[in-house]
Scaffold this motif. Sequence first.
Motif, PDB file in Angstrom:
ATOM      1  N   UNK A 165       0.920  -1.257  -0.124  1.00 24.87           N
ATOM      2  CA  UNK A 165      -0.047   0.119   0.056  1.00 24.87           C
ATOM      3  C   UNK A 165       0.716   1.194   0.062  1.00 24.87           C
ATOM      4  N   UNK A 166       1.888   1.282   0.977  1.00 27.70           N
ATOM      5  CA  UNK A 166       2.715   2.359   0.989  1.00 27.70           C
ATOM      6  C   UNK A 166       3.522   2.417  -0.237  1.00 27.70           C
ATOM      7  N   UNK A 167       3.996   1.414  -0.825  1.00 24.29           N
ATOM      8  CA  UNK A 167       4.933   1.678  -2.076  1.00 24.29           C
ATOM      9  C   UNK A 167       3.814   2.191  -3.155  1.00 24.29           C
ATOM     10  N   UNK A 168       2.625   1.755  -3.456  1.00 19.60           N
ATOM     11  CA  UNK A 168       1.934   2.161  -4.353  1.00 19.60           C
ATOM     12  C   UNK A 168       1.859   3.771  -4.170  1.00 19.60           C
ATOM     13  N   UNK A 169       1.427   4.285  -2.779  1.00 19.29           N
ATOM     14  CA  UNK A 169       1.050   5.621  -2.563  1.00 19.29           C
ATOM     15  C   UNK A 169       2.517   6.569  -2.629  1.00 19.29           C
ATOM     16  N   UNK A 170       3.537   5.729  -2.693  1.00 18.12           N
ATOM     17  CA  UNK A 170       4.888   6.721  -2.835  1.00 18.12           C
ATOM     18  C   UNK A 170       5.308   6.865  -4.251  1.00 18.12           C
ATOM     19  N   UNK A 197      11.639   1.408  -8.104  1.00 18.83           N
ATOM     20  CA  UNK A 197      13.027   1.134  -7.700  1.00 18.83           C
ATOM     21  C   UNK A 197      13.279   1.002  -6.300  1.00 18.83           C
ATOM     22  N   UNK A 198      14.619   0.634  -6.248  1.00 18.38           N
ATOM     23  CA  UNK A 198      15.120   0.005  -4.780  1.00 18.38           C
ATOM     24  C   UNK A 198      15.109   1.170  -3.872  1.00 18.38           C
ATOM     25  N   UNK A 199      15.563   2.381  -4.212  1.00 19.88           N
ATOM     26  CA  UNK A 199      15.537   3.532  -3.312  1.00 19.88           C
ATOM     27  C   UNK A 199      14.271   3.712  -2.662  1.00 19.88           C
ATOM     28  N   UNK A 200      13.265   3.802  -3.444  1.00 24.12           N
ATOM     29  CA  UNK A 200      11.775   4.248  -3.305  1.00 24.12           C
ATOM     30  C   UNK A 200      11.433   2.839  -2.246  1.00 24.12           C
ATOM     31  N   UNK A 201      11.875   1.649  -2.569  1.00 22.94           N
ATOM     32  CA  UNK A 201      11.268   0.520  -1.894  1.00 22.94           C
ATOM     33  C   UNK A 201      12.047   0.700  -0.496  1.00 22.94           C
ATOM     34  N   UNK A 202      13.137   1.011  -0.290  1.00 22.42           N
ATOM     35  CA  UNK A 202      13.612   0.943   0.997  1.00 22.42           C
ATOM     36  C   UNK A 202      13.154   2.078   1.683  1.00 22.42           C
ATOM     37  N   UNK A 203      12.795   3.408   1.291  1.00 23.67           N
ATOM     38  CA  UNK A 203      12.030   4.382   2.007  1.00 23.67           C
ATOM     39  C   UNK A 203      10.746   3.753   2.536  1.00 23.67           C
ATOM     40  N   UNK A 204       9.930   3.284   1.409  1.00 25.46           N
ATOM     41  CA  UNK A 204       8.713   2.578   1.929  1.00 25.46           C
ATOM     42  C   UNK A 204       8.933   1.528   3.003  1.00 25.46           C
ATOM     43  N   UNK A 205       9.849   0.798   3.066  1.00 29.87           N
ATOM     44  CA  UNK A 205      10.134  -0.274   4.069  1.00 29.87           C
ATOM     45  C   UNK A 205      10.204   0.621   5.576  1.00 29.87           C
ATOM     46  N   UNK A 206      11.029   1.393   5.500  1.00 29.98           N
ATOM     47  CA  UNK A 206      11.216   2.361   6.873  1.00 29.98           C
ATOM     48  C   UNK A 206      10.005   2.805   7.329  1.00 29.98           C
TER      49      UNK A 206
END
Length: 238
Positions: free
Chosen positions: A49-54, A61-70
């Motif tokens: 959900x957060x990945x989609x929102x972001x 990509x990986x940087x967005x994925x990492x921020x979404x995990x945090x």
Amino acid sequence: MKSGALTLGFDADDTLWQNERFFRLTEARFAELLADFAEPDHLAERLLLLEKRNLDKYGFGIKGFTLSMVETAIEVTEGRVPARIIKEIVDAGRDMLTHPVETLPHAQDTLEQLAGRHRLVLITKGDLFDQERKLAASGLGDFFDAVEIVSDKSRATYERIFGQHGDGAEHAVMIGNSLKSDVIPAIEAGSWGVVVPHELTWAHEHAETPATAPRFRQIAHLGELEGLLEGIGRAFRR
Ligand SMILES: [Mg+2]
């Protein structure tokens, strides 16, 4: 370029080389790190959900994925996630940016056969540095006449790219593992859309098969592409 040449657009991640596998491994690590705070299923759902929102802010990509995990870690722990776990998440994301590049079966020989006969364009989204790194490490870079690293893949993206590299979208074939990003918008632009399914495809990339579209094709692996293109080429020569 010989007459009868087509422009061939190739997706990269999970079409030419493994990618989603590394996301799944990192997600499993992420679930382990937060096992005391959340059930894996719930966590995966929140993260998606957060990945989609972001997406419209970070892109793919990986940087967005990492921020979404945090961000997910902070949310599911209601702000109580220890800094050492945040550090482990950031490290896991950074590790992904150095993962080895493993090309998929038939990628190398298919590109080798098609280069020179057709105009080859790599069309990928994701982090710019990471995609450049993977292309260099794959050893496939020399087969391509052009490389387009784009923020998204829409009908307009394919119209622009195939207009720039070749004779327009109608004389182009887009090949990729994602119906949503590679195949459907390319068909909408007037191109052929060839899906090469990969066993792992990100939930966000799922879409209905455009089974009735005359320019839709499916192949089991890249080794079947050359034969398919011969048929498409004949349709043009007629
Ligand atoms: Mg892909």
